[in-house]
Design an enzyme around this catalytic site. Structure first.
Site, PDB file in Angstrom:
ATOM      1  CD  GLU A  37      -3.348  -0.108   1.910  1.00  0.00           C
ATOM      2  OE1 GLU A  37      -4.163  -0.836   1.758  1.00  0.00           O
ATOM      3  OE2 GLU A  37      -3.166   0.735   2.863  1.00  0.00           O
ATOM      4  CG  HIS A  79       7.576 -29.297  -0.179  1.00  0.00           C
ATOM      5  ND1 HIS A  79       8.340 -30.540  -0.460  1.00  0.00           N
ATOM      6  CD2 HIS A  79       8.459 -28.897   0.694  1.00  0.00           C
ATOM      7  CE1 HIS A  79       9.440 -30.822   0.226  1.00  0.00           C
ATOM      8  NE2 HIS A  79       9.513 -29.641   1.014  1.00  0.00           N
ATOM      9  CE  LYS A  91     -12.320   1.373   1.018  1.00  0.00           C
ATOM     10  NZ  LYS A  91     -11.577   2.379   1.916  1.00  0.00           N
TER      11      LYS A  91
HETATM   12  O1  PA5 Z   1      -3.459   1.158   5.826  1.00  0.00           O
HETATM   13  C1  PA5 Z   1      -4.527   1.717   5.630  1.00  0.00           C
HETATM   14  O2  PA5 Z   1      -4.588   2.990   5.467  1.00  0.00           O
HETATM   15  C2  PA5 Z   1      -5.684   0.940   5.285  1.00  0.00           C
HETATM   16  O3  PA5 Z   1      -5.065  -0.403   5.233  1.00  0.00           O
HETATM   17  C3  PA5 Z   1      -6.751   0.958   6.455  1.00  0.00           C
HETATM   18  O4  PA5 Z   1      -6.250   0.461   7.718  1.00  0.00           O
HETATM   19  C4  PA5 Z   1      -7.884  -0.024   6.253  1.00  0.00           C
HETATM   20  O5  PA5 Z   1      -8.463   0.269   4.820  1.00  0.00           O
HETATM   21  C5  PA5 Z   1      -8.674   0.114   7.271  1.00  0.00           C
HETATM   22  O6  PA5 Z   1      -9.265   1.480   7.509  1.00  0.00           O
HETATM   23  P1  PA5 Z   1     -10.034   1.935   8.628  1.00  0.00           P
HETATM   24  O7  PA5 Z   1      -9.309   1.658  10.031  1.00  0.00           O
HETATM   25  O8  PA5 Z   1     -10.440   3.489   8.431  1.00  0.00           O
HETATM   26  O9  PA5 Z   1     -11.125   1.045   8.808  1.00  0.00           O
END
Ligand code: PA5
Length: 438
Positions: free
Chosen positions: A288, A309, A423
């Site tokens: 990310e 494996h 989303k």
């Molecule tokens: O690193 C990030 O920002 C994302 O992976 C969020 O942690 C994830 O989408 C969950 O978001 P939230 O804590 O707002 O529910």
């Protein structure tokens, strides 16, 4: 001796190639340091180990004590950065079979994670598994609006209220969210749930050392003081401006040098099943943070020797665009000596008197050498043993390296614009108000 030692001798990278980055990396670190003072920037994690909210930390310990006393099951609801860090630390530092042991031995509630998928089977089966056991829940969401945990929380809130009645349910619900905004914050205020705050300047995937990770980790019986101490050691060790000695800078630079040599996939490998979720956490952190603007090293993971494996053939002999980073835990927590067998039908007597950890280490050495021969450069991260201090330091090591590496790559490691696309489509298909069909 430091807890983490980076070995680049199997990477094919020359010292001169690393040292060329010294100025650039120092400049990046200085900018991170400056930005860490700015509430608007997502760099609050940089100084967190030496400067966290002590009052809230004590409140976390108290809540964990209460949950450990009154609950046989603790359900943690969250996804992505609000899920993976806690699971990574808990699985690294507790028994592989913790949830299957009697509570008298485990001394903590069983811990289950939900809200990280939209599978009805998963939740129905978990509710069947909980049966009449006493439970508490922790819902974690920074935005307070993420669909997966929101659905799971709605289900578990109702479950708790019908099991205990609204008043007792209130005492068994813990909320970790933003200090002001979001639907979850509003609900927590209205219902007067005990609430913990995710600092504004710490993004989800960097939040494991905030209440996001710390409450579930403390409920699992892990010493969070020691975890923070380990991270603090990391904060100190990895502020060294010398690229010759700063292991964290060297890792960040090494992966970029390999990327420029068309090694576009990094496989993080462990030889210890307890680290499976640590690798899942690392995958999210790097995926990310770096995968944007059509750039980035693709983070993959393998559990070894298990995956030799299944994925071993590809790593040894498939497309040559990969490098491997191996986490080597030097001292095993327990060991087993292989015994001599009179009949030796399985032919294993040549190992008699040796330990399983010794065999595991030889498998690792043999695999590193084979993969390097197969043109897969290897980076080895040696950590002394698995405990709170080393895991805390390793978390900090990977967070800082990720931020430096993303900057070298030329991307903003702290945003995630790409995750919105699915989303938007999903909300249109579901008819969410404000989202129109194409
Ligand atoms: O690193 C990030 O920002 C994302 O992976 C969020 O942690 C994830 O989408 C969950 O978001 P939230 O804590 O707002 O529910």
């Amino acid at each position: 001796m430091p807890n983490i030692r980076l070995d680049l001798s199997y990477s094919g990278i020359k010292e001169k190639e690393i040292s060329e980055y010294e100025k650039e990396v120092s400049k990046i670190y200085k900018t991170l340091e400056e930005n860490s003072k700015d509430e608007e920037q997502y760099v609050g994690w940089l100084k967190l180990p030496s400067n966290f909210n002590k009052k809230e930390f004590e409140r976390i310990k108290k809540a964990a004590k209460r949950i450990r006393k009154n609950s046989e099951v603790f359900v943690v609801i969250g996804i992505g950065g609000s899920y993976l860090g806690a699971r990574a630390v808990i699985e690294s530092l507790t028994s592989n079979f913790a949830n299957l042991m009697p509570q008298t031995i485990r001394k903590s509630p069983q811990i289950f994670f939900v809200g990280n998928s939209i599978s009805p089977n998963y939740i129905n089966e978990l509710i069947d598994c909980i049966g009449d056991k006493d439970i508490s829940i922790n819902v974690i969401s920074k935005s307070g609006t993420t669909t997966e945990p929101a659905i799971a929380f709605r289900i578990f809130r109702e479950y708790l209220e019908s099991k205990y009645g609204a008043d007792e349910a209130r005492d068994r619900i813990y909320v970790t969210t933003d200090k002001n905004k979001g639907a979850l914050k509003q609900l927590a205020d209205e219902e007067e749930y005990e609430t913990f705050v995710i600092p504004d300047n710490v993004g989800g995937r960097f939040s494991v050392l905030t209440p996001v990770g710390l409450l579930p980790i403390a409920v699992a019986g892990i010493n969070i003081d020691k975890l923070m101490e380990g991270a603090k050691t990391g904060e100190y060790n990895y502020s060294d401006s010398s690229i010759k000695y700063n292991q964290c800078y060297r890792y960040a630079v090494a992966r970029n040098i390999l990327y420029k040599k068309d090694k576009t996939i990094e496989i993080l490998a462990n030889y210890e099943p307890k680290l499976h979720y640590f690798i899942e956490w690392w995958k999210q952190l790097y995926g990310e943070s770096e995968g944007k603007d059509h750039k980035g090293i693709f983070p993959a993971g393998v559990d070894l020797t298990t995956d030799l494996h299944s994925m071993g053939q590809y790593i040894q002999d498939g497309r040559r665009n990969i490098f491997e980073t191996v986490i080597n835990v030097e001292e095993t927590k327990t060991d087993i000596k292989i015994k001599r067998d009179e009949d030796n039908i399985d032919g294993l007597n040549y190992l008699a008197g040796k330990t399983m950890d010794y065999v595991n280490k030889q498998a690792m050495q043999g695999t590193i050498e084979a993969h390097v021969d197969g043109e897969v450069p290897n980076i080895v991260i040696n950590i002394k043993k698995l405990n709170e201090e080393t895991i805390g330091e390793l978390i900090y090591f990977f967070e800082l390296a990720c931020s430096i590496s993303g900057n070298i790559l030329g991307v903003n490691p702290f945003d995630q614009p790409g995750v919105e696309a699915y989303k938007t489509n999903m909300f249109k298909l579901l008819g969410k108000p404000g989202y129109k069909e194409k």
